[in-house]
Scaffold this motif. Structure first.
Motif, mmCIF file in Angstrom:
data_model
loop_
_atom_site.group_PDB
_atom_site.id
_atom_site.type_symbol
_atom_site.label_atom_id
_atom_site.label_comp_id
_atom_site.label_asym_id
_atom_site.label_seq_id
_atom_site.Cartn_x
_atom_site.Cartn_y
_atom_site.Cartn_z
ATOM 1 N N LEU A 185 0.828 -1.205 0.000
ATOM 2 C CA LEU A 185 0.000 0.000 0.000
ATOM 3 C C LEU A 185 0.862 1.255 0.000
ATOM 4 O O LEU A 185 0.536 2.242 -0.669
ATOM 5 C CB LEU A 185 -0.927 -0.005 1.219
ATOM 6 C CG LEU A 185 -1.921 1.155 1.320
ATOM 7 C CD1 LEU A 185 -2.877 1.147 0.125
ATOM 8 C CD2 LEU A 185 -2.706 1.073 2.627
ATOM 9 N N SER A 186 1.974 1.209 0.718
ATOM 10 C CA SER A 186 2.868 2.371 0.787
ATOM 11 C C SER A 186 3.466 2.706 -0.580
ATOM 12 O O SER A 186 3.768 3.872 -0.863
ATOM 13 C CB SER A 186 3.988 2.115 1.794
ATOM 14 O OG SER A 186 4.701 0.935 1.458
ATOM 15 N N ASP A 187 3.618 1.706 -1.439
ATOM 16 C CA ASP A 187 4.125 1.948 -2.798
ATOM 17 C C ASP A 187 3.057 2.617 -3.660
ATOM 18 O O ASP A 187 3.364 3.464 -4.504
ATOM 19 C CB ASP A 187 4.528 0.627 -3.465
ATOM 20 C CG ASP A 187 5.600 -0.130 -2.698
ATOM 21 O OD1 ASP A 187 6.530 0.532 -2.194
ATOM 22 O OD2 ASP A 187 5.489 -1.358 -2.598
ATOM 23 N N ILE A 188 1.814 2.244 -3.422
ATOM 24 C CA ILE A 188 0.716 2.674 -4.290
ATOM 25 C C ILE A 188 0.267 4.104 -4.008
ATOM 26 O O ILE A 188 -0.015 4.873 -4.929
ATOM 27 C CB ILE A 188 -0.466 1.692 -4.136
ATOM 28 C CG1 ILE A 188 -0.043 0.294 -4.594
ATOM 29 C CG2 ILE A 188 -1.685 2.165 -4.922
ATOM 30 C CD1 ILE A 188 -0.993 -0.801 -4.163
ATOM 31 N N VAL A 189 0.196 4.464 -2.721
ATOM 32 C CA VAL A 189 -0.355 5.778 -2.369
ATOM 33 C C VAL A 189 0.602 6.926 -2.710
ATOM 34 O O VAL A 189 0.264 8.096 -2.484
ATOM 35 C CB VAL A 189 -0.761 5.846 -0.880
ATOM 36 C CG1 VAL A 189 -1.882 4.852 -0.597
ATOM 37 C CG2 VAL A 189 0.442 5.606 0.034
ATOM 38 N N LYS A 190 1.751 6.613 -3.262
ATOM 39 C CA LYS A 190 2.641 7.674 -3.751
ATOM 40 C C LYS A 190 2.043 8.354 -4.980
ATOM 41 O O LYS A 190 2.447 9.463 -5.336
ATOM 42 C CB LYS A 190 4.007 7.082 -4.118
ATOM 43 C CG LYS A 190 4.785 6.498 -2.953
ATOM 44 C CD LYS A 190 6.066 5.835 -3.452
ATOM 45 C CE LYS A 190 6.839 5.184 -2.320
ATOM 46 N NZ LYS A 190 8.064 4.486 -2.821
ATOM 47 N N TYR A 191 1.075 7.674 -5.600
ATOM 48 C CA TYR A 191 0.478 8.179 -6.836
ATOM 49 C C TYR A 191 -0.973 8.584 -6.590
ATOM 50 O O TYR A 191 -1.631 8.069 -5.675
ATOM 51 C CB TYR A 191 0.544 7.098 -7.922
ATOM 52 C CG TYR A 191 1.929 6.531 -8.108
ATOM 53 C CD1 TYR A 191 2.884 7.213 -8.862
ATOM 54 C CD2 TYR A 191 2.297 5.337 -7.492
ATOM 55 C CE1 TYR A 191 4.160 6.699 -9.012
ATOM 56 C CE2 TYR A 191 3.571 4.826 -7.634
ATOM 57 C CZ TYR A 191 4.503 5.516 -8.397
ATOM 58 O OH TYR A 191 5.778 5.018 -8.535
ATOM 59 N N PRO A 192 -1.506 9.507 -7.398
ATOM 60 C CA PRO A 192 -2.922 9.878 -7.270
ATOM 61 C C PRO A 192 -3.813 8.653 -7.482
ATOM 62 O O PRO A 192 -3.531 7.818 -8.347
ATOM 63 C CB PRO A 192 -3.131 10.908 -8.383
ATOM 64 C CG PRO A 192 -1.762 11.427 -8.696
ATOM 65 C CD PRO A 192 -0.826 10.289 -8.453
ATOM 66 N N LEU A 193 -4.865 8.551 -6.684
ATOM 67 C CA LEU A 193 -5.748 7.390 -6.759
ATOM 68 C C LEU A 193 -7.040 7.708 -7.516
ATOM 69 O O LEU A 193 -7.553 8.829 -7.464
ATOM 70 C CB LEU A 193 -6.099 6.895 -5.356
ATOM 71 C CG LEU A 193 -4.935 6.392 -4.497
ATOM 72 C CD1 LEU A 193 -5.458 5.891 -3.154
ATOM 73 C CD2 LEU A 193 -4.170 5.281 -5.209
ATOM 74 N N LEU A 194 -7.538 6.697 -8.189
ATOM 75 C CA LEU A 194 -8.829 6.760 -8.867
ATOM 76 C C LEU A 194 -9.754 5.786 -8.149
ATOM 77 O O LEU A 194 -9.335 4.681 -7.789
ATOM 78 C CB LEU A 194 -8.691 6.348 -10.334
ATOM 79 C CG LEU A 194 -7.567 7.021 -11.125
ATOM 80 C CD1 LEU A 194 -7.381 6.319 -12.470
ATOM 81 C CD2 LEU A 194 -7.869 8.505 -11.330
ATOM 82 N N GLY A 195 -11.012 6.171 -7.936
ATOM 83 C CA GLY A 195 -11.899 5.283 -7.187
ATOM 84 C C GLY A 195 -13.350 5.417 -7.576
ATOM 85 O O GLY A 195 -13.729 6.268 -8.392
#
Length: 310
Positions: A185-195
């Motif tokens: 998760l720490s790797d992913i939240v470095k980027y803007p999220l789409l949901g």
């Protein structure tokens, strides 16, 4: 007094949503017609049922009193309707389903295709709801069954746990995440999220971001998965979505997906419904097809009661 079941249903929807506009929409009435029926109901009862406030409608003491009676009226009406529908060889009433975005996109269409092959006259309404809303809808007899994800309190309703869906991250080709074999998760939240807007999955992700003491920016929230994939393809952000959805999207768009390497990164999928004795013919058919598809067994060889979670 001259009010009917539809007036009670409308009143309950307005009370539930705190909005005349939303209540009218969910009961498939025009705003003007709903307003007229509410005013007539208040006139017949000789009292105001709602306070009109800037933030919406709230129940008066008389409204609270009617709320309890209206729930009982609708409950008895629905139990009677479903009891007789269940006795019919082919119930003529519409099948009403509440489901989350993933279920509507990935599960419901295939089951409806199978249903239509068996009975081309079946009529179905499918409404998008998150898990909490869907459970409330079953309890209030607004629907025959619901498809939900997660571990929400079912409030005593019956359920069939039919699938475990892992959670993955979706991103464009040649993205930096491509080099990660098992992204955290720490790797992913470095980027803007789409949901997905209003989704329990979005809430679920936010809870784990907060629990991990991380920060995440949901750059875009939208109402379905295909637009999310198009945005991811254009490098507008990355999306944390069910693996079953990601697999389909990666075949359609220039995107890749990797399963998230976290202990919590999976979701249980359930079909939820009320008293099994009051299930309509079409609701039973839907559940039987779901069982055949996900458990790979002949639904005629097992009792529906035996598939219910204990």
């Amino acid at each position: 007094m001259d009010f009917d079941i539809k007036d009670m249903q409308l009143f309950l929807k307005i009370a539930d949503t705190g909005s005349l506009t939303q209540g009218a929409k969910e009961r498939a009435r025009s705003l003007s017609a709903a307003s007229a029926r509410l005013k007539l109901l208040e006139s017949q009862l000789g009292t105001k049922l709602f306070y009109r406030e800037p933030g919406g409608l709230t129940l008066t003491s008389s409204g609270e009193m009617l709320l309890a009676h209206a729930k009982n009226i609708i409950r008895e009406y629905e139990l009677t309707r479903k009891k007789f529908s269940a006795k019919q060889a082919h119930g003529t009433s519409r099948l009403r389903i509440l489901a989350n975005a993933t279920s509507i996109a990935e599960i419901v269409p295939d089951i409806l295709v199978s249903m239509l092959k068996r009975d081309g006259n079946v009529s179905v309404d499918v409404f998008p709801r998150n898990a909490k809303q869907a459970i409330r809808g079953i309890l209030d007899f607004d629907s025959d069954l619901a498809l939900i994800t997660g571990d929400e309190d079912l409030c005593g309703l019956n359920s069939i746990n039919f699938f475990t869906d892992h959670i993955s991250v979706l991103f464009p080709w040649e993205h930096e995440l491509s080099s990660a074999q098992a992204p955290r998760l720490s790797d992913i939240v470095k980027y803007p999220l789409l949901g997905i807007y209003g989704s329990t999955l979005t809430d679920f992700i936010r809870e784990h971001v907060e629990a991990s003491r991380l920060h995440a920016e949901f750059k875009i929230l939208i109402d379905s998965f295909d637009p999310i994939a198009r945005l991811a393809e254009a490098n507008a952000g990355v999306a944390i979505i069910p693996e079953s959805v990601a697999q389909r999207l990666c075949q359609k768009y220039r995107t890749k997906a990797l399963r998230i390497n976290e202990a919590w990164a999976f979701r249980e999928r359930r079909a939820v419904f009320g008293d099994i004795d009051f299930l309509s013919f079409h609701a039973r058919t839907f559940l039987n097809i779901l069982i055949e598809k996900y458990f790979q067994i002949d639904a005629n060889s097992v009792a529906l009661e035996d598939m219910i979670e204990k």
